[in-house]
Design an enzyme around this catalytic site. Structure first.
Site, PDB file in Angstrom:
ATOM      1  N   ASN A  77      -0.208   7.851  -0.785  1.00 49.69           N
ATOM      2  CA  ASN A  77      -0.501   9.341  -1.484  1.00 49.69           C
ATOM      3  C   ASN A  77      -1.542  10.100  -1.077  1.00 49.69           C
ATOM      4  O   ASN A  77      -2.622   9.666  -0.524  1.00 49.69           O
ATOM      5  CB  ASN A  77      -1.087   8.823  -2.842  1.00 49.69           C
ATOM      6  CG  ASN A  77      -0.158   7.686  -3.717  1.00 49.69           C
ATOM      7  OD1 ASN A  77       0.731   7.786  -3.870  1.00 49.69           O
ATOM      8  ND2 ASN A  77      -0.932   6.483  -3.834  1.00 49.69           N
ATOM      9  N   ALA A  99       0.875  -1.325  -0.154  1.00 47.76           N
ATOM     10  CA  ALA A  99      -0.085   0.054  -0.047  1.00 47.76           C
ATOM     11  C   ALA A  99       0.810   1.277  -0.031  1.00 47.76           C
ATOM     12  O   ALA A  99       1.965   1.082   0.343  1.00 47.76           O
ATOM     13  CB  ALA A  99      -1.009   0.165   1.057  1.00 47.76           C
ATOM     14  N   GLU A 137      -1.205   3.673   6.658  1.00 44.33           N
ATOM     15  CA  GLU A 137      -1.254   4.589   5.664  1.00 44.33           C
ATOM     16  C   GLU A 137      -1.720   5.856   5.968  1.00 44.33           C
ATOM     17  O   GLU A 137      -1.292   7.041   5.614  1.00 44.33           O
ATOM     18  CB  GLU A 137      -1.751   3.920   4.342  1.00 44.33           C
ATOM     19  CG  GLU A 137      -1.164   2.629   3.868  1.00 44.33           C
ATOM     20  CD  GLU A 137       0.266   2.711   3.240  1.00 44.33           C
ATOM     21  OE1 GLU A 137       0.684   3.778   3.296  1.00 44.33           O
ATOM     22  OE2 GLU A 137       0.849   2.118   3.995  1.00 44.33           O
TER      23      GLU A 137
END
Length: 886
Positions: A305, A302, A338
C-alpha cells in the site's frame, strides 16, 4: 505484495518440509460445470477521478457504515453506472451534475460479477458528475477487504482493524472502479476510538474529538493511485520514525512491540536512500510507514500500500527470544521488496493483471539486488539460483503459463501471484540486465519511471525504454521469455579443443518433465560460457543452434554466473570433466550445476545418481549455501523413499553420513565472529538431520529442550525455534501436551502463532489428528487455523486434505477468500497415493470454477510426477547407494 504460503511461515515447518522438487502440473481432460465469475472488467463508459470516503467501523459487530462521494466523468451517454461492490447495501444513492437537482438512482447488485448498478430514468449526457452513496459493509476475520485481527498481549485482549485490497478486494470497503487502470485520488476520514491510532496512506490532516469516546480522523489527500493500494488501519498502536530527506519513515506495531521493528526501520531508511538514487525519481509521498500486524494469511506476507506497507509481524518484527538470522535477512528482503513497489506498482502501475509481473517480478529482482548490495556479508547472491528453481518447478510442465498471462476473473487474478510471476519475472529481468549492462538497464528504468509516473503501462513500455536507453535490441528476446511459457534447454553437443581454444556446438531445445516428445518452442537465448579459471564469453543462441569459442582447454561451464533462464545438458564426457573440477568452480556455478543435474536427472535426461556424485565432492568447508542445497535435496529424496522400509533405511544411512561431518564442523553453538551464512547453515543441518532420523541430533534437541526449564542458555534464541521444531516433529503425546500448554500461556502474539504451528508438525499421525481438531476451535485464533492444517499436510497430506474436505464449511471460514481455489488442492500436493488424484478431481468438479483449476491441476500432476520419480528414478539411486557404501 510478498506472496507467502502458510506452510512456509516459520522455520519449524522446514522440519516437516514438503518436496520442493515435485512442483508440476498437467492438463485436465474432464469437463467442468458452469460456474460463477465471468469476466470481471467493467464497462468503459464512466471514469472516476476522486473518492471522498467517510467510514464508521463497528469493530465489535464486525460491520461498518460508509459514505462516499465519487467525482466521475461520463465518457459516453449511458443510463447506468456500473462499479464494483461486494457484501454492501445502499440505503441512499444520488447523482449530481453541474446543473440541476440530484437524481435518485435505482440500485441492483450482482454477487457473481461483484458489481452494483445504479440506473437512471434517462441516459446521462457526457460530462462531470458526483455519485454520492450511503452504504454498509462487513468487517471480515480473514485478510480481505476491511478485517479484524484479534490477539492477546500483556495489556489484555485486543482487536485491531486493517485493510487488504490486492487484487480485487477494495470493493469490500468502498463501492469503486476496482481495477488498476482506474486511478483516482482519495480523501479518507474515519470515526475511531479516541485512544487508538488510525493510519492510512497519507499523514493525518486533522483530528476532531466527537465527545462520545470517538475521534474523527481525516487524512491528507492521496496522490493519484489504483484502488488496491488504498489502506486503512486502526488499533492500539505505537509508531517509531526516522527522517530521510523529505520523507518520514515509520514503523507501526501493537503497543509494547515497536522496538522489535527497529531493524526494519533502520533498513527501510537505508533502502529508501538507495531507491531514490536508483530510480532518479524521489519517493513522492511525505511519509512511508510499515505496519506490523499479528496473524497470517494463506495468500500473502506483506502488501505495498502506497505510503502504508502492511506486513505480518513474523515478517517485520525480530523477537529477541526466538528470531533467527534467517528472520533478519527475511525482514530486510521483504521490506526491500515492498519498497520497490512504491515505484514499480504504485507510482507506475500495470494496466491490468495480465502484466502483474511488472510489479512482482521487478520487486523480487530489485529486493535481491539491493540485499546483496547493502549486505554483502550475507552472501545472498546465490539466492537467485534458488529463485530461478522455484519458477522452473512450475514452468517445466504442461499447465505453466507465460509471464504475461491472460487474466479474466477475480480468482484468476489471485492465482496470478505465483512463481512464474515473481521468480521467473525476476530471472528474466536479471538475464536482460546482464545482456544490456547494469548501467544501461538502470537508465532505461529511470526513463520508464519518468515517462509513466502516476499512469499505467504494459510490458512493452519497459522493454522499449530499456532498448532506447541501451541501444541494444532486447524486445524480441524479452518477448520470447515473457509471451511464451517454458524453459529453453541448451545442449552442449560437442566440445573440442584446438589451437588453445575450446569450440562448443550448442543446440536449443526445451526442458519439460511431462512431455518428452514435445516439439520445442524457439527462443533467442543469451548464453555466457566460461572455462574453469578463465574469462566469460557471450553469445546469443538463435535459430536453434549456436557455436561458441572459449579461450583455453579447461572444462567449460555454460550459464556462468547463472544469469540465464535455461537448463544446460552436457554430454556424459563433458559432465565428467566438470564434475572432477567441481571444487574449482565459483560457488554460484556449483549451485547452478547441481540444480541442473538434479532436474535433468529427475526428468530422466541423465542418470539421477549424478547429483549424488556431485554431492560426494562437496568439501566440508564449502559455501554454506551449497550444503544447504545438498541437505534440501537429500530431504527431498527421503520423501520419495517413504514407505519403502529397508530402502529408506539404506538411503538415510548414506544421507546422515554425508551431513554429520558438516554438522560437526559447524557445531551446535555459534562461534565468535561467525559469518551469518554459517548461522543459517546450522539450522538447515539440524532440520535436515532431524527429518532423516539422526538420533544424535534428535537426542541433543530433546536434551536442550528439557534443560531449558532451568538453564536459559540451553536454547539460545537463534536455535530456539529450530530445537522446538525438532522436538515437536518427534513429539509423543506428553511432549505435545507440554508444547500445547506453552502455546496457551504465551502472551507475545508473534511467538504464540509460531508455537501453534509447532503443534502441527508431528510425525505421529494420532498427534497430527489432535492438531487438526485443535485448528477448528477458537483457541489458535482465526488466522492461525488454516496454517495449522497446512502444516499438518507437510507430513500427512492425505489426512489434512480429507479433514479439510470433510469440514469444508468450518475450514472455509478460516481461509482467505482469495486463496480458496488453491488452498484445498495445496494440502494434497505432497501425497504419494494415486487415489488422491480422483479425490482432487471430484473436489474440483464440485467446488472450483472451470477457469480457476490451475492449482488443482498442479497438485494432480505433482502426485503423478512423484509417483513416476519413485518408480523410475529411485532404482538408479538404489544401485548407486550399493556401489558407494549406502
Amino acid at each position: 505484495m510478498r506472496r507467502t504460503l502458510a506452510a512456509a511461515i516459520t522455520f519449524a515447518l522446514s522440519v516437516a518440509a514438503t518436496d520442493a522438487f515435485a512442483q508440476a502440473a498437467m492438463p485436465r481432460q474432464d469437463t467442468a460445470p458452469p460456474v460463477v465469475n465471468a469476466t470481471t472488467q467493467l464497462p468503459r463508459t464512466v471514469r472516476p477521478t476522486h473518492y471522498t470516503i467517510a467510514v464508521v467501523p463497528h469493530a465489535q459487530s464486525l460491520t461498518f457504515d460508509g459514505n462516499v462521494k465519487i467525482a466521475l466523468d461520463v465518457l459516453q451517454p449511458t443510463d447506468k453506472i456500473v462499479l464494483n461492490a461486494v457484501d454492501m447495501t445502499f440505503p441512499k444513492a444520488t447523482l449530481s451534475g453541474a446543473k440541476g437537482k440530484p437524481m435518485a438512482a435505482k440500485v441492483s447488485t450482482d454477487k457473481d460479477t461483484q458489481t452494483a448498478t445504479f440506473s437512471f430514468d434517462k441516459p446521462l449526457a457526457t460530462g462531470s458528475y458526483v455519485l454520492e452513496l450511503d452504504y454498509t459493509g462487513k468487517i471480515g476475520t480473514q485478510a480481505n477487504g476491511l478485517f479484524a485481527i484479534d490477539y492477546e498481549n500483556k495489556q489484555g485482549k485486543q482487536r485491531a482493524l486493517y485493510t487488504q485490497f490486492e487484487a480485487s478486494d477494495a470493493r469490500k470497503f468502498i463501492p469503486s472502479w476496482d481495477e488498476p487502470n482506474y486511478k483516482a485520488v482519495f480523501d479518507l476520514s474515519a470515526d475511531v476510538p479516541k485512544d487508538y491510532m488510525a493510519l492510512s496512506n497519507m499523514p493525518v490532516a486533522e483530528s476532531k474529538d466527537l465527545g462520545n469516546g470517538l475521534q474523527r480522523v481525516k487524512f491528507q489527500t492521496s496522490p493519484k493511485m489504483s484502488t488496491y493500494l488504498l489502506f486503512f488501519g486502526v488499533g492500539d498502536f505505537e509508531r517509531a520514525t526516522k527522517q530521510v530527506g523529505d520523507t518520514q519513515i515509520g514503523v507501526v506495531a501493537q503497543r509494547g512491540s515497536v522496538d522489535q521493528a527497529k531493524f526494519a526501520l533502520d533498513s527501510s531508511a537505508d533502502v529508501l536512500k538507495e531507491y531514490n538514487d536508483y530510480f532518479a525519481t524521489p519517493y513522492p509521498l511525505p511519509k512511508l510507514d510499515n505496519v506490523a500486524s499479528p496473524g497470517r494469511s494463506q495468500f500473502f506476507g506483506a502488501m505495498e500500500n502506497w505510503g502504508a506497507i502492511y506486513t505480518f509481524e513474523y515478517a517485520l518484527l525480530l523477537d529477541p527470544t526466538i528470531s533467527t538470522q534467517s528472520d533478519k535477512q527475511g525482514v530486510f528482503s521483504i521490506a526491500a521488496h515492498e519498497m520497490a513497489h512504491q515505484w514499480f506498482g504504485d507510482l507506475v502501475t500495470m494496466s491490468w493483471w495480465d502484466d502483474l509481473w511488472l510489479n512482482e517480478g521487478f520487486a523480487t529482482w530489485m529486493a535481491a539486488r539491493t540485499t546483496q548490495k547493502l549486505h554483502p556479508e550475507w552472501n545472498t547472491v546465490l539466492g537467485k539460483v534458488n529463485q530461478r528453481e522455484a519458477a522452473m518447478g512450475l514452468d517445466s510442465v504442461a499447465t505453466t503459463h507465460p509471464v504475461v498471462q491472460k487474466v479474466e476473473t477475480v480468482e484468476q487474478a489471485a492465482q496470478a501471484f505465483d512463481s512464474i510471476t515473481y521468480q521467473k519475472g525476476s530471472a528474466v529481468i536479471g538475464m536482460l540486465e546482464g545482456y544490456v549492462g547494469a548501467d544501461a538497464w538502470r537508465e532505461g528504468v529511470r526513463a520508464y519511471m519518468k515517462k509513466h509516473a502516476y499512469g499505467n503501462t504494459v510490458s512493452d513500455d519497459l522493454w522499449n525504454a530499456v532498448q532506447e536507453a541501451s541501444g541494444t535490441p532486447i524486445v524480441d528476446i524479452a518477448h520470447d521469455f515473457t509471451l511464451q511459457p517454458g524453459i529453453p534447454l541448451i545442449t552442449v553437443e560437442s566440445a573440442t579443443c584446438a589451437g588453445g581454444k575450446t569450440t562448443l556446438h550448442l543446440k536449443q531445445g526445451e526442458f519439460t518433465r511431462d512431455r518428452p516428445g514435445k516439439q520445442s518452442l524457439a527462443w533467442r537465448v543469451p548464453v555466457i560460457a566460461q572455462s574453469v579459471g578463465g574469462q566469460p564469453v557471450r553469445t546469443v543462441v538463435q535459430g536453434g543452434t549456436g557455436t561458441l569459442e572459449v579461450p583455453g582447454c579447461a572444462p567449460v561451464v555454460l550459464n556462468a554466473g547463472q544469469s540465464g533462464y535455461y537448463r544446460t545438458l552436457y554430454t556424459p564426457q563433458h559432465f565428467a570433466t566438470i564434475r572432477d573440477k567441481f571444487t574449482s568452480l565459483a560457488p554460484i556455478d556449483q549451485l547452478g550445476l547441481m540444480n541442473d543435474i538434479w532436474a535433468l536427472g529427475m526428468a530422466g535426461l541423465q542418470p539421477s545418481s549424478d547429483y549424488l556424485d556431485l554431492a560426494k565432492r562437496v568439501p566440508v568447508d564449502a559455501d554454506p549455501q551449497i550444503w544447504g542445497d545438498v541437505a534440501d535435496s537429500l530431504r527431498g529424496l527421503d520423501r520419495y523413499y517413504e514407505g519403502t522400509g529397508e530402502r529408506q533405511a539404506r538411503f538415510r544411512k548414506f544421507a546422515v553420513a554425508t551431513l554429520r561431518p558438516v554438522m560437526a564442523h559447524v557445531g551446535w553453538d555459534a562461534k565468535p565472529g561467525e559469518p551469518d551464512p554459517v548461522a543459517i547453515q546450522r539450522t538447515d543441518l539440524i532440520a535436515a538431520l532431524s527429518q532423516l532420523g539422526d538420533e544424535q541430533v534428535i537426542a541433543e534437541a530433546r536434551r536442550r529442550f528439557a534443560a531449558s526449564e532451568t538453564d536459559p542458555n540451553a536454547m539460545p534464541a537463534p536455535l530456539r525455534r529450530t530445537i522446538l521444531g525438532v522436538v515437536a516433529s518427534h513429539a509423543d503425546a506428553a511432549t505435545w501436551d507440554k508444547l500445547h500448554t506453552m502455546a496457551k500461556n504465551e502472551k507475545t502474539p508473534l511467538v504464540r502463532d509460531q508455537l501453534y504451528t509447532m503443534l502441527s508438525i508431528a510425525d505421529d499421525a494420532a498427534i497430527a489428528q489432535k492438531a487438526l481438531d485443535l485448528a477448528l476451535t477458537d483457541e489458535p485464533g482465526e488466522t492461525n487455523s488454516a496454517g495449522m492444517i497446512a502444516a499438518v499436510a507437510g507430513d500427512h497430506p492425505d489426512m489434512a486434505f480429507d479433514f479439510a474436505s470433510a469440514h469444508r464449511d468450518e475450514v472455509g471460514k478460516r481461509v482467505d477468500s482469495t486463496s480458496s481455489s488453491r488452498y484445498y488442492p495445496g494440502l494434497a500436493n505432497g501425497s504419494l497415493d494415486p487415489a488422491m488424484v480422483g479425490k482432487l478431481r471430484a473436489y474440483a468438479d464440485k467446488y472450483i470454477a472451470a477457469g480457476s483449476r490451475r492449482p488443482t491441476d498442479t497438485a494432480i500432476a505433482t502426485i503423478e510426477y512423484r509417483t513416476k520419480v519413485k518408480q523410475d528414478r529411485l532404482p538408479a539411486i538404489d544401485t548407486w547407494l550399493k556401489k558407494n557404501g549406502g
